[in-house]
Design a protein around this motif. Structure first.
Motif, PDB file in Angstrom:
ATOM      1  N   VAL A 368       8.045  25.055 -96.732  1.00  0.00           N
ATOM      2  CA  VAL A 368       7.717  24.750 -95.324  1.00  0.00           C
ATOM      3  C   VAL A 368       6.419  25.452 -94.986  1.00  0.00           C
ATOM      4  N   PRO A 369       5.701  24.998 -93.949  1.00  0.00           N
ATOM      5  CA  PRO A 369       4.512  25.735 -93.519  1.00  0.00           C
ATOM      6  C   PRO A 369       4.876  27.152 -93.086  1.00  0.00           C
ATOM      7  N   ALA A 370       4.040  28.117 -93.424  1.00  0.00           N
ATOM      8  CA  ALA A 370       4.325  29.521 -93.091  1.00  0.00           C
ATOM      9  C   ALA A 370       4.524  29.716 -91.598  1.00  0.00           C
ATOM     10  N   GLY A 371       3.831  28.932 -90.794  1.00  0.00           N
ATOM     11  CA  GLY A 371       3.945  29.057 -89.339  1.00  0.00           C
ATOM     12  C   GLY A 371       5.297  28.680 -88.791  1.00  0.00           C
ATOM     13  N   GLU A 372       6.116  27.990 -89.582  1.00  0.00           N
ATOM     14  CA  GLU A 372       7.441  27.587 -89.130  1.00  0.00           C
ATOM     15  C   GLU A 372       8.520  28.621 -89.444  1.00  0.00           C
ATOM     16  N   LEU A 373       8.176  29.665 -90.171  1.00  0.00           N
ATOM     17  CA  LEU A 373       9.170  30.671 -90.540  1.00  0.00           C
ATOM     18  C   LEU A 373       9.621  31.454 -89.310  1.00  0.00           C
ATOM     19  N   GLU A 374      10.906  31.823 -89.302  1.00  0.00           N
ATOM     20  CA  GLU A 374      11.473  32.653 -88.237  1.00  0.00           C
ATOM     21  C   GLU A 374      11.539  34.090 -88.724  1.00  0.00           C
ATOM     22  N   TRP A 375      11.173  35.024 -87.824  1.00  0.00           N
ATOM     23  CA  TRP A 375      11.157  36.432 -88.197  1.00  0.00           C
ATOM     24  C   TRP A 375      12.301  37.173 -87.520  1.00  0.00           C
ATOM     25  N   ARG A 376      12.762  38.216 -88.161  1.00  0.00           N
ATOM     26  CA  ARG A 376      13.890  38.991 -87.648  1.00  0.00           C
ATOM     27  C   ARG A 376      13.565  39.568 -86.272  1.00  0.00           C
ATOM     28  N   ASN A 377      14.538  39.520 -85.401  1.00  0.00           N
ATOM     29  CA  ASN A 377      14.334  39.929 -84.011  1.00  0.00           C
ATOM     30  C   ASN A 377      14.589  41.420 -83.845  1.00  0.00           C
ATOM     31  N   THR A 378      13.722  42.211 -84.439  1.00  0.00           N
ATOM     32  CA  THR A 378      13.786  43.668 -84.310  1.00  0.00           C
ATOM     33  C   THR A 378      12.405  44.239 -84.588  1.00  0.00           C
ATOM     34  N   ARG A 379      12.041  45.282 -83.842  1.00  0.00           N
ATOM     35  CA  ARG A 379      10.751  45.921 -84.054  1.00  0.00           C
ATOM     36  C   ARG A 379      10.821  47.015 -85.115  1.00  0.00           C
ATOM     37  N   LEU A 380      12.007  47.397 -85.524  1.00  0.00           N
ATOM     38  CA  LEU A 380      12.153  48.478 -86.499  1.00  0.00           C
ATOM     39  C   LEU A 380      11.796  47.999 -87.899  1.00  0.00           C
ATOM     40  N   VAL A 381      12.468  46.949 -88.355  1.00  0.00           N
ATOM     41  CA  VAL A 381      12.160  46.392 -89.668  1.00  0.00           C
ATOM     42  C   VAL A 381      11.522  45.025 -89.487  1.00  0.00           C
ATOM     43  N   ARG A 382      10.767  44.616 -90.479  1.00  0.00           N
ATOM     44  CA  ARG A 382      10.061  43.337 -90.396  1.00  0.00           C
ATOM     45  C   ARG A 382      10.357  42.503 -91.637  1.00  0.00           C
ATOM     46  N   GLY A 383      10.743  41.253 -91.424  1.00  0.00           N
ATOM     47  CA  GLY A 383      10.985  40.359 -92.541  1.00  0.00           C
ATOM     48  C   GLY A 383      11.398  38.984 -92.055  1.00  0.00           C
ATOM     49  N   PRO A 384      11.189  37.956 -92.870  1.00  0.00           N
ATOM     50  CA  PRO A 384      11.585  36.608 -92.490  1.00  0.00           C
ATOM     51  C   PRO A 384      13.102  36.442 -92.527  1.00  0.00           C
ATOM     52  N   VAL A 385      13.621  35.639 -91.603  1.00  0.00           N
ATOM     53  CA  VAL A 385      15.050  35.328 -91.594  1.00  0.00           C
ATOM     54  C   VAL A 385      15.406  34.507 -92.823  1.00  0.00           C
ATOM     55  N   SER A 386      14.545  33.575 -93.185  1.00  0.00           N
ATOM     56  CA  SER A 386      14.734  32.757 -94.379  1.00  0.00           C
ATOM     57  C   SER A 386      13.361  32.480 -94.978  1.00  0.00           C
ATOM     58  N   LEU A 387      13.342  32.089 -96.235  1.00  0.00           N
ATOM     59  CA  LEU A 387      12.086  31.810 -96.928  1.00  0.00           C
ATOM     60  C   LEU A 387      12.319  30.650 -97.910  1.00  0.00           C
ATOM     61  N   PRO A 388      12.242  29.419 -97.407  1.00  0.00           N
ATOM     62  CA  PRO A 388      12.466  28.257 -98.301  1.00  0.00           C
ATOM     63  C   PRO A 388      11.326  28.105 -99.305  1.00  0.00           C
ATOM     64  N   VAL A 389      11.681  28.024-100.575  1.00  0.00           N
ATOM     65  CA  VAL A 389      10.677  27.889-101.633  1.00  0.00           C
ATOM     66  C   VAL A 389      11.075  26.756-102.568  1.00  0.00           C
ATOM     67  N   LEU A 390      10.076  26.247-103.270  1.00  0.00           N
ATOM     68  CA  LEU A 390      10.298  25.219-104.296  1.00  0.00           C
ATOM     69  C   LEU A 390       9.925  25.805-105.649  1.00  0.00           C
ATOM     70  N   PRO A 391      10.911  26.048-106.505  1.00  0.00           N
ATOM     71  CA  PRO A 391      10.614  26.585-107.842  1.00  0.00           C
ATOM     72  C   PRO A 391       9.858  25.548-108.696  1.00  0.00           C
TER      73      PRO A 391
END
Length: 391
Positions: A368-391
């Motif tokens: 998916v386009p990187a701009g469509e990724l959802e990020w975790r709703n916390t200011r303490l840690v940072r990371g994507p909620v999901s990361l769909p990839v195509l092997p």
């Protein structure tokens, strides 16, 4: 003044906000809850100084005593080693640090590699896989649970409790999770006493420093801290790092062709998008002058490693991913006496994962386009909620 850290776009990309704040001052007074201002540290030099200043206390129990917050966070979480100062912090850390020496972590590497390969075996070329759900989260959960001796059947519950401890804006959910995980670890400590094994948890039960040893509450608190911190930050290291690699042309190919680069690549990925965006709570025990800003006694201070690692005074062109960058001294693991105890383990997991991905899936790409990724709703840690990839 509104709080820019609460802007909806901040979670997606905090670095322009951090840069703007740093441009005003590397230590900036911010609006806080209940009318109490806090101070945000975004400069690299100022962050290093703040991490080692003994006038910045982590004793949250003292700070919040008598303030009537209404919170019911379990003491195993609210009074963990992470929320203590010397000499108590020094004593607790000395009793657990041997589990995370380079030698101890080196002995875990074959297991980490085996689990990584098993997880990647489930990826089907041409079919979308969620790299967070199928790799970034289960790998560190599996490793820390094995290290502590958590039964396989309990890993799902452990993962759920850990995620809920970071449920920003949901204090009741956080408090409930703290009691659930503390109760579970108390039962597990008792089980290890009855049936000794080779787990870290049993080692902590036996740990001594002369005549000193861990009390029951201290055992449970350390076990909870290791369990949660042992996989939350590593999961985000893998998620953030993989996203950066997939957005950098030929990065995976280069890691495949130059495997010696993997170790330094992990440090650059940690610097570029730090798993810990804002460090845990500190407050001033007396008036402090930091970065030209006067901070009164009793003020909360938030050190932002994610911002400090993007300070152009320390890392030129900080928003650029550079496999050849000298990342010595990055603050993704903190600095000083509270530097992340599990840093060697997190680095090992990152190295093994990124080497495996570069070797097995050099054509891996975002689904998916990187701009469509959802990020975790916390200011303490940072990371994507999901990361769909195509092997």
């Amino acid at each position: 003044m509104s709080n820019p850290l609460q802007d909806p776009g901040f979670l997606r990309n905090p670095y322009p906000v951090f840069a703007a704040l740093r441009g005003t001052s590397p230590v900036l007074r911010m609006p806080g809850g209940g009318g109490r201002p806090s101070y945000l540290v975004t400069g690299y030099a100022e962050a290093r100084e703040a991490f080692t200043d003994p006038r910045l206390s982590k004793d949250t129990a003292t700070f919040f005593a008598g303030k009537g917050t209404g919170r019911t966070l379990h003491p195993a979480v609210s009074r963990s080693m992470l929320a203590t100062d010397p000499p108590r912090h020094t004593r607790l850390r000395s009793l657990v640090t041997k589990a995370f020496t380079p030698g101890a972590v080196a002995r875990l590497r074959p297991y980490i590699a085996r689990v990584t390969d098993e997880l990647l075996d489930a990826w089907v070329p041409g079919e979308v896989s969620d790299a967070v759900e199928s790799l970034a989260v289960p790998l560190p959960v599996t490793v820390i649970c094995r290290l502590l001796g958590v039964p396989d059947a309990d890993r799902a519950a452990v993962r759920t409790w850990s995620e809920e401890l970071f449920a920003a804006g949901q204090p009741q959910r956080i408090d409930a999770a703290s009691h659930a995980v503390a109760g579970y670890m108390a039962d597990l400590v008792e089980a290890k006493r009855r049936t000794p094994d080779d787990s870290l948890l049993h080692d902590l039960i036996r740990a001594r420093d002369g005549e000193d040893r861990l009390g029951e509450d201290e055992l449970v608190s350390l076990a909870v801290l290791l369990l949660v911190a042992g996989h939350e930050t590593t999961a985000n290291l893998i998620g953030n790092g993989l996203l950066a690699l997939l957005q950098a042309p030929n990065a995976l190919h280069r890691l495949r062709d130059e495997p010696a680069l993997v170790s330094s690549a992990v440090d650059e990925l940690l610097r570029l998008d730090s798993p810990v965006s804002t460090a845990t709570f500190r407050f001033t025990t007396e008036d402090v002058r930091l970065g030209g800003t006067e901070i009164p006694a009793g003020s909360p201070v938030l050190i932002a490693p994610g911002a400090a690692n993007h300070d152009p005074a320390r890392f030129p062109a900080p928003d650029r991913f550079d496999l050849d960058r000298d990342t010595k001294g990055h603050l993704a693991f903190g600095h000083g006496i509270h530097r992340c105890l599990g840093a060697p383990l997190a680095r090992a997991e990152g190295e093994i994962v990124f080497r495996a991905l570069a070797t097995r899936f050099p054509l891996l790409r975002l689904a998916v386009p990187a701009g469509e990724l959802e990020w975790r709703n916390t200011r303490l840690v940072r990371g994507p909620v999901s990361l769909p990839v195509l092997p």
